[in-house]
Design an enzyme around this catalytic site. Structure first.
Site, PDB file in Angstrom:
ATOM      1  N   PHE A 217       3.794   7.594  -1.366  1.00  0.00           N
ATOM      2  CA  PHE A 217       4.980   7.211  -0.610  1.00  0.00           C
ATOM      3  C   PHE A 217       5.328   8.378   0.311  1.00  0.00           C
ATOM      4  CE2 PHE A 217       6.964   4.091  -3.948  1.00  0.00           C
ATOM      5  CZ  PHE A 217       5.806   3.333  -3.904  1.00  0.00           C
ATOM      6  N   GLU A 218       5.304   8.137   1.607  1.00  0.00           N
ATOM      7  CA  GLU A 218       5.532   9.214   2.575  1.00  0.00           C
ATOM      8  C   GLU A 218       6.788   8.931   3.395  1.00  0.00           C
ATOM      9  OE1 GLU A 218       2.056  10.595   4.631  1.00  0.00           O
ATOM     10  OE2 GLU A 218       0.721  10.062   2.967  1.00  0.00           O
ATOM     11  N   PHE A 219       7.428  10.023   3.808  1.00  0.00           N
ATOM     12  CA  PHE A 219       8.680   9.954   4.600  1.00  0.00           C
ATOM     13  C   PHE A 219       9.782   9.201   3.846  1.00  0.00           C
ATOM     14  CE2 PHE A 219       4.978   9.831   7.497  1.00  0.00           C
ATOM     15  CZ  PHE A 219       5.081  11.128   7.996  1.00  0.00           C
TER      16      PHE A 219
END
Length: 426
Positions: A217-219
């Site tokens: 999970f990015e940002f």
């Protein structure tokens, strides 16, 4: 010592082959060359009969005799492998090379993005022996937290199992327009949607025959930091003995408000994760100026920070199987495999440079009026990263991503590293 030969001006493959008594064809295959053509600055991995070389950081009370015993080697062998380095007396914190039959033992995790099933299966067939885990990058989730597969990956899962690489369900907050902070934020902040996500991931992991889950999970919005921790706790609880790998953006200090790294609470994440992988890649990033993809000081700083919060046996670092070809004037970026980068330099008859501070290779060329700079990785930069793993007793490494050819890396792992496999990996 195991041998890396950096080509000098005027050398050819025949003379290098004769020097090391290794067949030209072997050198060509090991290094993914398309012919016997080479250029100055090219690093060749020579598979001679030398012992693997381990890296060791000295501690108070160490002496060479005891170190030699520990690594099943001799003092003269250690001395020869550290030419020009004073070993008498040893300095605390000194990193020394140790030729040793006792190989580095690590876990490895390769990411594969499903595309063409036949090509993907060929990749898995060729690399499974070097991979503890293969994470299949094929899952996202809805705005209400329901995990779904983007394509049928059953053939890939089955092949991983047949070849004793543990398949992982790799899920990302990914939409048609890339990583979505909004999607992650909306699901994580809602207790019902968050539980939907946990339940649906666990259900798909079990029904599709995965050995665990890899989270990317990015940002994530920084305000969702605690919600992300709650999600991971619940996920690990419901996965039970199945593996949970969490991939986190690299940082060397806690920056809770930062939009890229703020949501990652390393210590809390490590309590839930079986393996936490630091994304020690994309220092030089798409659209940014030409810089190394994974300079060594950056990796060292991130690892040093993480080790203050996470036990070494849970930590992995990421290695890039790619480089970036950038137009200097605009920073327009094209991703290329490390093999394509190397072979482009050779086909253009362009010398390969090596930045000794970054421990990274690069070259430049012109296309019309456009100056290009290509930073990539090679056997030298990979060796520096395996040294970090060895010295810090880390769990191992992840590779983004295994469809990108990197023959030097795989040859090195096959010959000089013991890969943890199967039942021993959990």
């Amino acid at each position: 010592m195991m041998t890396v030969h950096v080509v000098k001006s005027g050398e050819n493959l025949w003379s290098i082959s004769a020097r090391y008594n290794v067949a030209e064809n072997t050198i060509i295959t090991t290094n993914g060359l398309t012919s016997s053509s080479i250029v100055p600055g090219l690093a060749l991995y020579i598979t001679d009969n030398a012992l693997p070389v381990r890296a060791y950081k000295t501690i108070n009370g160490d002496n060479l005799w005891e170190i030699a015993q520990q690594f099943n080697t001799t003092i003269p062998a250690i001395t020869a492998a550290n030419e020009g380095v004073s070993l008498n007396p040893l300095q605390i914190g000194q990193i020394i090379n140790i030729p040793s039959p006792t190989k580095l033992t690590i876990s490895t995790l390769g990411f594969i993005v499903p595309s063409n099933t036949i090509a993907n299966l060929a990749t898995i067939n060729s690399l499974a022996a070097q991979l503890t885990y293969i994470a299949i990058v094929n899952y996202s989730f809805t705005t209400e937290g329901y995990c779904f597969a983007q394509t049928d990956d059953s053939a890939l899962i089955n092949r991983c199992r047949q070849l004793n690489s543990i398949p992982l369900l790799m899920i990302r907050n990914f939409t048609s327009s890339g990583f979505s902070p909004e999607l992650a934020g909306a699901v994580l902040e809602n207790a019902v949607y968050r539980q939907n996500l946990v339940s649906s991931i666990v259900n798909l992991t079990n029904t599709r025959g995965f050995g665990g889950v890899s989270i990317d999970f990015e940002f994530i919005p920084p305000a969702r930091r605690n919600d992300f921790n709650l999600f991971l706790q619940a996920l690990k609880q419901q996965l039970g003995s199945l593996l949970l790998n969490v991939n986190v953006h690299a940082k060397s200090a806690d920056l809770p408000a930062n939009r890229i790294v703020g949501a990652y609470d390393y210590a809390a994440i490590a309590k839930s994760a079986d393996l936490m992988a630091l994304m020690t890649i994309d220092y030089g990033y798409p659209g940014g100026p030409p810089e190394p993809v994974s300079p060594i000081a950056f990796v060292e700083q991130v690892v040093a920070y993480a080790l203050t919060l996470v036990s070494s046996e849970k930590l992995m670092i990421a290695m890039a199987l790619y480089g970036y070809d950038k137009v200097v004037a605009t920073n327009a970026t094209q991703g290329v495999s490390v093999l394509a980068a190397q072979n482009t330099a050779i086909s253009l008859l362009t010398d390969i440079q090596y930045d000794n501070a970054a421990k990274s290779p690069w070259f430049e060329y012109w296309s019309g009026n456009n100056q290009h700079i290509v930073w990539f990785e090679d056997i030298r930069s990979y060796l520096e990263k395996y040294k970090i793993i060895d010295v810090n007793k880390l769990a191992g490494t992840t590779f983004w991503q295994i469809s990108l050819p990197a023959p030097q890396n795989w040859a090195y792992l096959q010959r000089e590293v013991t890969i943890i496999k199967g039942a021993n990996s959990l």
